[in-house]
Write an enzyme that holds these catalytic residues in place. Structure first.
Site, PDB file in Angstrom:
ATOM      1  N   HIS A 168       0.842  -1.208   0.000  1.00 26.65           N
ATOM      2  CA  HIS A 168       0.000   0.000   0.000  1.00 26.65           C
ATOM      3  C   HIS A 168       0.877   1.258   0.000  1.00 26.65           C
ATOM      4  O   HIS A 168       0.870   2.040   0.964  1.00 26.65           O
ATOM      5  CB  HIS A 168      -0.910  -0.049   1.238  1.00 26.65           C
ATOM      6  CG  HIS A 168      -2.118   0.805   1.151  1.00 26.65           C
ATOM      7  ND1 HIS A 168      -2.064   2.169   1.131  1.00 26.65           N
ATOM      8  CD2 HIS A 168      -3.439   0.491   1.094  1.00 26.65           C
ATOM      9  CE1 HIS A 168      -3.294   2.659   1.056  1.00 26.65           C
ATOM     10  NE2 HIS A 168      -4.139   1.673   1.028  1.00 26.65           N
ATOM     11  N   GLU A 268      -0.669   1.213  -5.606  1.00 24.57           N
ATOM     12  CA  GLU A 268      -0.473   0.017  -4.776  1.00 24.57           C
ATOM     13  C   GLU A 268      -0.433  -1.259  -5.620  1.00 24.57           C
ATOM     14  O   GLU A 268      -1.449  -1.681  -6.173  1.00 24.57           O
ATOM     15  CB  GLU A 268      -1.623  -0.057  -3.768  1.00 24.57           C
ATOM     16  CG  GLU A 268      -1.901   1.268  -3.057  1.00 24.57           C
ATOM     17  CD  GLU A 268      -3.307   1.349  -2.477  1.00 24.57           C
ATOM     18  OE1 GLU A 268      -3.961   0.287  -2.325  1.00 24.57           O
ATOM     19  OE2 GLU A 268      -3.767   2.466  -2.171  1.00 24.57           O
TER      20      GLU A 268
END
Ligand code: TA6
Length: 294
Positions: A168, A268
């Site tokens: 992330h 991500e």
């Protein structure tokens, strides 16, 4: 390269000045300095005490992405799983320098930090919520102008398990305050010169599926079309793009300052649009390599 350990963070640096910092909590990369500047965004209001996942850097998402589905073996895990809010252990470092070729200056160095998390290290709560025997080894590799993060997942039990995984990454896309922006953060994401770029001009939360991982995702500035970051992947064919924009930024207590949405962008790399099945005794590996902005 030097590696230093202080309280629960590991920092590695190269003679040429690049550095990376990793918190044992979540094995979260919280700083990556290259070309004399910080490449990642971390919220000024982030928790660092383990009370909440770190808001910024590169939180690790495993074994489920997003809110876990109902009636699923991951249902009682928190959003994005347990990897980013578990205490990992530092397994050690290794540094390599490609062989010095005659006449050329000493080739670039690379320093790799390894972190481990296994089912035996989980809290009772998480072990009950996802009762599989597993081992994770997360490697963070720093070179002069790249940062690689890769995860190995091992099934150490006797039952197959399904998982999703995602890195992330919160990119710092530069302080847009200095430019006259008509209150729009205009940064384009394009998978390559040919595909249409996605301009970020409002809250954005999208999953791009089944991308060719070898084709770099380019984050560029809409101002001058200059490439800010390029990301290649292995084993991760989905890419999530997220910017909370004004309202959501205000709504997150650990996101600050509110207007920081203008200088960050989450791009991500993951495998999240389906479930990977890992057979008992098998291992899986996937990762990303990010080229730093100049
Ligand atoms: O970046 C994708 C996403 O799933 C967004 O929907 C948003 O929820 C973000 O992750 C942050 O999630 P978190 O649990 O860290 O607040």
């Amino acid at each position: 390269p030097t590696v230093s350990i202080k309280d629960s963070t590991i920092e590695a640096s190269l003679p040429s000045g690049e550095s990376v910092t990793v918190h044992l909590y979540g094995a979260t990369v919280t700083s990556w300095k290259a070309n004399g500047q910080e490449q990642l965004f971390v919220s000024e209001k982030t928790h660092l005490d383990g009370s909440k996942p770190i808001r910024g850097g590169i939180p690790l998402v495993f074994p489920v992405f997003g809110p876990p589905p109902q009636n699923h073996v991951t249902s009682s895990l928190p959003q994005h799983g347990f990897a980013r809010n578990s205490n990992w252990e530092f397994l050690g470092k290794s540094s390599s320098e490609s062989a010095e070729t005659a006449g050329q200056a000493k080739a670039d160095l690379a320093v790799k930090l390894d972190f481990g998390l296994s089912h035996t290290m989980l809290t009772e709560e998480f072990r009950k919520a996802w009762p599989y025997e597993f081992g994770l080894v997360y490697s963070v590799t720093l070179t002069k102008d790249t940062l690689e993060t890769s995860l190995q997942v091992r099934n150490e039990g006797t039952q197959n398990f399904d998982f999703q995984v995602l890195m992330h990454t919160y990119f710092d896309i530069g302080n847009l305050e200095s430019k006259t922006y008509v209150d729009k953060t205009r940064n384009a994401i394009s998978q390559s010169e040919t595909s249409a770029a996605l301009a970020i001009t409002e809250e954005t939360d999208r999953v791009y599926q089944d991308l060719d991982p070898a084709k770099p995702i380019i984050v560029s500035s809409a101002e001058d079309d200059k490439t800010i970051f390029s990301i290649t992947r292995e084993g991760l064919t989905d890419m999530v793009v997220w910017n909370p924009w004004i309202e959501k930024a205000k709504g997150m207590a650990d996101f600050g300052p509110d207007e920081a949405y203008k200088k960050m962008l989450c791009v991500e790399a993951g495998s999240v649009s389906a479930w990977q099945t890992l057979e008992a005794g098998d291992a899986w590996e996937g990762g990303q390599s990010i080229k730093a902005r100049l």
